[in-house]
Design an enzyme around this catalytic site. Structure first.
Site, PDB file in Angstrom:
ATOM      1  N   THR B  46       0.816  -1.240  -0.093  1.00  7.93           N
ATOM      2  CA  THR B  46       0.153   0.092  -0.234  1.00  7.93           C
ATOM      3  C   THR B  46       0.823   1.286  -0.055  1.00  7.93           C
ATOM      4  OG1 THR B  46      -1.860   1.333   1.191  1.00  7.93           O
ATOM      5  CG2 THR B  46      -0.384  -0.176   2.396  1.00  7.93           C
ATOM      6  N   GLU B  47       0.733   2.110  -0.982  1.00  8.84           N
ATOM      7  CA  GLU B  47       1.605   2.891  -1.412  1.00  8.84           C
ATOM      8  C   GLU B  47       1.833   4.334  -0.220  1.00  8.84           C
ATOM      9  OE1 GLU B  47      -1.087   2.459  -3.109  1.00  8.84           O
ATOM     10  OE2 GLU B  47      -2.164   4.455  -3.756  1.00  8.84           O
TER      11      GLU B  47
END
Lengths: 215, 213, 215, 213
Positions: B46-47
């Site tokens: 997840t960025e």
């Protein structure tokens, strides 16, 4: 090194560029923003991932008329009505920056990089006006550092020198913003004695931290 | 019969290689996680700064310091790692993620992606990490309905919406067909409840039908 | 994920660029280098901070005639006689890169940066042939990424997925080299089960690690 | 009487502000550490990846994983932090260190530094972190004997040796005098066992004498 929130944010002056950590509420330095609103500095440029949610925090700073420009990746959210209203009324400037460029431009400022060729945004409307170059067969856009006068970030624990550790995804922009501002102010849940943090796990070394606020 | 969103997610999940590092975009792509086998070894990125993201958090698991890119509370799996935003996007932009799955407004036959702006004059621009994801992953899969509400196909010869990335998409999963896209144009991989001829007719542009179809 | 040193280094092919971690002996992947000598791949370009010390490790690889070119910041040391001899005999190429450019160019390779303007080396002989540009009143030189086919690094503990932690200043080049190579091989003192490393303290996430060797 | 190396180190130490972040170059500059008061709050950076470096390690303290930039074993102080090389040089190149102290072959009146190569045709070039340190710290102090073994001054109008960095030095500490250097030229701050006139005569270039001299 250890200040009240009010004393800490007195470093912010009219016209400053203020880097504000957080991704949603995770890592958002809420108490520092509240103190900044109280402090009264205006004509600010705010660099943050978003442009405020609901009526508190950054949204409240915007609502108080203190912000001239927002540099962010994602201003438009379901509850970003304060920003939306100001923007549509032409009362606030907006620079939209892809999230990775935002992070990398902040890092470049902290790392002394003059500019860098980024792979992001090529062929899109955000490439307009940017210098492009093909390197090794791939096209890149030239991106410049984003420096702050002050960074407001939230970490988890600090030691009295200013070494910081974060908690889970609340780490997000804090470590890069801390390197990119002339004055970095960190709010933390706890301040411990020097020597209490393991040197192997410190994420932001104290050299990047000027003021600590325990909240 | 066309596919439900759940069926689409299942088909995408099936095509993710074992042990892949994968980023699931906000919205429909997050459903893919429900169909990954626990023993697949797939690791979710997840960025906002994490590898090893688990399922959505509920009840007492909810921790405001642990969210996904959609700012929803999530959980942490064994083997997870946290990192800051510059490191997270370096991971993405440096081509280390195997697959990224995104929604789209339009995808062109050559793999151009439009998913961040409809170009409406009064819209407030907002891009987030979409442009970084588009150019960063080794493969970009798009999940979308093939037709917009007004019936117009979203797989197009040329995108009319502003681009997110150029020539970045390799596969398009829709409710009625799966396509590969790229320099050689769009190719039908599989159809659901529609013949290849009907599909070509409705999309209104040349499509190569796979020999396996 | 877990290999013998021999199996692990079989990823190296003739002509490869191999990134080798370590600063002095701290972080030097000695056993992997020994296995690489045994393996026999030649015509290599070695990217490392130094060019070998004494008669072991990198120096032994050089002495075995496997290295065509060295890219490093500091080849000349009191005990670098193997490199010195080859260099003076014209049997090895050398590219001297300032240490900070070496680290940043490796990072750029891992981070997808096409090139960057660096403040280091302006006005010096190492600026020759480099594109320069004045940005905001300061001169910079354009530097390009350094990519490896294989990275050989040493960390302290790994979990079975490949997440790594390092020990003290032995961390040095390992984390950046791990991001810059197509195949990263890490030798570690200990391999633990997944879940045994705290996610907050992992320095190199497993995504950057292809092969682990316990020595 | 000219200064010993120890006295030079003591004088440099006296000029380092309390709480400063400082990098001590390899060789003579490392001696400065011996003269920093323990309560000065000065934090030492070593570019191989550490802040909070302590004194040299001896006996059982020696740990091959804990060295300084000269690859000598050192100790760790409370409040130390470790980081990788890219982060360490970003710290340096980004201008976060307050003071860096280096040796030199030559320094020019305007602050050009030459300390990495004598330009001898048969020398093997080796630069290490010198060029990064030269341009990175807020202030670069040089420690050197004022005259080379052959008697020639090392403070010069123009460096004849290859440069390490341009206009980067602000202060030069030598055995017979301390100078400030920069855009306005070299200025004598203090002399040791020599008069300003003698000094100007021996250095053989214009030097402004400080009003405090």
């Amino acid at each position: 090194m250890i200040f009240s929130a009010e004393e800490a944010v007195s470093a912010v002056r009219d016209g400053d560029t203020v880097l504000v950590g957080g991704f949603g509420m995770a890592g958002m330095p809420v108490e520092l923003i509240d103190a900044l609103i109280e402090h009264g500095a205006g004509d600010l440029t705010i660099v943050s991932n978003n442009a405020g949610n609901g009526d508190t925090g950054l949204a409240a700073l915007l609502a108080a008329g203190r912000v001239r420009k927002v540099v962010c990746s994602f201003p438009r959210q379901t509850d970003s009505w304060v920003f939306d209203g100001l923007y549509r009324a032409g009362q606030i400037e907006l620079e939209v920056v892809p999230q990775g460029n935002l992070a990398e431009r902040l890092r470049a400022a902290g790392a002394g990089i003059g500019a860098f060729f980024s792979p992001t945004g090529v062929g899109t409307p955000l490439a307009e006006g940017k210098e492009s170059r093909v390197i090794d067969g791939r096209e890149y856009l030239l991106e410049y550092p984003i420096r702050g006068d002050v960074a407001l970030i939230r970490a988890h624990v600090a030691d009295r020198m200013g070494n910081l550790v974060y908690r889970k995804t609340a780490r997000n922009f804090g470590p890069v913003m801390a390197t990119a501002a002339a004055v970095t102010i960190a709010q933390v849940a706890r301040i411990v004695d020097v020597g209490q943090l393991d040197p192997e796990v410190i994420v932001t070394p104290a050299i990047y931290v000027n003021r600590l606020v325990q909240v | 019969m066309s596919l439900s969103r759940e069926q689409m997610a299942e088909i995408v999940a099936r095509d993710i290689p074992e042990g892949a590092y994968v980023n699931l975009g906000i919205g429909q792509p997050t459903m893919v996680a429900d169909y990954l086998r626990p023993d697949s070894g797939v690791v979710l990125h997840t960025e906002n700064g994490m590898l090893g993201m688990g399922r959505p958090a509920t009840g007492d698991e909810i921790d405001p310091d642990l969210t996904n890119a959609g700012k929803q509370p999530v959980t942490e799996l064994p083997g997870a790692a946290y990192f800051h935003h510059a490191d997270s996007f370096a991971m993405m932009r440096g081509g280390h993620l195997d697959v990224c799955i995104m929604g789209a407004f339009q995808v062109s036959a050559r793999g151009d992606l439009a998913n961040w702006s409809t170009g409406a004059p009064d819209a407030i621009p907002a891009v987030g990490g979409a442009m970084d994801l588009a150019i960063g992953a080794k493969q970009v899969f798009v999940m979308m309905s093939l037709f917009a509400k007004d019936g117009r196909p979203k797989l197009v010869p040329e995108c009319t919406y502003p681009l997110t990335g150029r020539g970045c998409v390799s596969r398009v999963y829709t409710d009625v067909a799966t396509f590969s896209v790229g320099p050689d144009g769009a190719r039908i991989i599989e159809t659901f409840g529609i013949t290849a001829d009907e599909l070509i007719n409705r999309v209104g542009m040349p499509l190569v039908s796979s020999p396996f179809d």
